[in-house]
Design a protein around this motif. Structure first.
Motif, PDB file in Angstrom:
ATOM      1  N   UNK A 107      -3.851  -8.059  -0.643  1.00 46.78           N
ATOM      2  CA  UNK A 107      -3.973  -8.666  -1.964  1.00 46.78           C
ATOM      3  C   UNK A 107      -3.527  -7.725  -3.070  1.00 46.78           C
ATOM      4  N   UNK A 108      -2.746  -8.266  -3.990  1.00 47.29           N
ATOM      5  CA  UNK A 108      -2.409  -7.589  -5.234  1.00 47.29           C
ATOM      6  C   UNK A 108      -3.125  -8.311  -6.359  1.00 47.29           C
ATOM      7  N   UNK A 138      -4.624  -4.133  -1.681  1.00 46.45           N
ATOM      8  CA  UNK A 138      -3.368  -3.388  -1.623  1.00 46.45           C
ATOM      9  C   UNK A 138      -2.978  -2.795  -2.970  1.00 46.45           C
ATOM     10  N   UNK A 139      -3.162  -3.562  -4.066  1.00 48.40           N
ATOM     11  CA  UNK A 139      -2.667  -3.082  -5.355  1.00 48.40           C
ATOM     12  C   UNK A 139      -3.366  -3.783  -6.513  1.00 48.40           C
ATOM     13  N   UNK A 173       6.862  -3.481 -10.849  1.00 49.97           N
ATOM     14  CA  UNK A 173       6.674  -2.490  -9.790  1.00 49.97           C
ATOM     15  C   UNK A 173       5.666  -2.991  -8.763  1.00 49.97           C
ATOM     16  N   UNK A 174       4.605  -3.604  -9.231  1.00 50.83           N
ATOM     17  CA  UNK A 174       3.604  -4.160  -8.323  1.00 50.83           C
ATOM     18  C   UNK A 174       4.222  -5.262  -7.470  1.00 50.83           C
ATOM     19  N   UNK A 175       4.975  -6.159  -8.086  1.00 54.90           N
ATOM     20  CA  UNK A 175       5.578  -7.268  -7.360  1.00 54.90           C
ATOM     21  C   UNK A 175       6.631  -6.795  -6.355  1.00 54.90           C
ATOM     22  N   UNK A 176       7.170  -5.614  -6.543  1.00 53.65           N
ATOM     23  CA  UNK A 176       8.159  -5.059  -5.613  1.00 53.65           C
ATOM     24  C   UNK A 176       7.502  -4.480  -4.359  1.00 53.65           C
ATOM     25  N   UNK A 177       6.186  -4.359  -4.351  1.00 60.45           N
ATOM     26  CA  UNK A 177       5.459  -3.832  -3.198  1.00 60.45           C
ATOM     27  C   UNK A 177       5.489  -4.892  -2.090  1.00 60.45           C
ATOM     28  N   UNK A 234       2.324  -6.536  -0.145  1.00 61.53           N
ATOM     29  CA  UNK A 234       1.449  -7.545  -0.746  1.00 61.53           C
ATOM     30  C   UNK A 234       1.803  -8.930  -0.222  1.00 61.53           C
ATOM     31  N   UNK A 235       0.775  -9.638   0.249  1.00 63.26           N
ATOM     32  CA  UNK A 235       0.947 -11.011   0.736  1.00 63.26           C
ATOM     33  C   UNK A 235       0.672 -12.038  -0.354  1.00 63.26           C
ATOM     34  N   UNK A 236      -0.332 -11.769  -1.172  1.00 57.99           N
ATOM     35  CA  UNK A 236      -0.817 -12.725  -2.164  1.00 57.99           C
ATOM     36  C   UNK A 236      -1.172 -11.996  -3.444  1.00 57.99           C
ATOM     37  N   UNK A 237      -0.925 -12.641  -4.572  1.00 59.94           N
ATOM     38  CA  UNK A 237      -1.281 -12.079  -5.881  1.00 59.94           C
ATOM     39  C   UNK A 237      -2.401 -12.915  -6.490  1.00 59.94           C
TER      40      UNK A 237
END
Length: 81
Positions: free
Chosen positions: A3-4, A28-29, A56-60, A63-66
């Protein structure tokens, strides 16, 4: 699920207080503007990565889900990213 989290306000702190009880969630973030607050949350809740930049977070790729946890007026622009 890795999870982000986008946002670090009161609702996120409420969520984090019980997220460790959900074994299927890996924190995760997290991304927010205040780096000092992010470091504290990361230490307290064992969040692997902290970001002050949404892109930058979205480029990880881990991450499966935000979880979009920003004020309502920002939901659309954040979710669109």
């Amino acid at each position: 699920m890795n999870l982000g989290i986008i946002g670090a306000g009161m609702i996120v702190k409420d969520f984090l207080s019980f997220a460790h009880e959900l074994p299927e969630i890996n924190l995760e973030a997290i991304v927010a503007r205040n780096l000092e607050n992010l470091k504290r949350l990361s230490d307290e809740y064992e969040i692997k990565n902290i970001y002050t930049n949404i892109e930058e977070c979205l480029a990880n790729t881990a991450i499966d889900t935000i979880y979009v946890a920003v004020p309502n007026n920002l939901h659309y622009s954040v979710a669109k990213k």
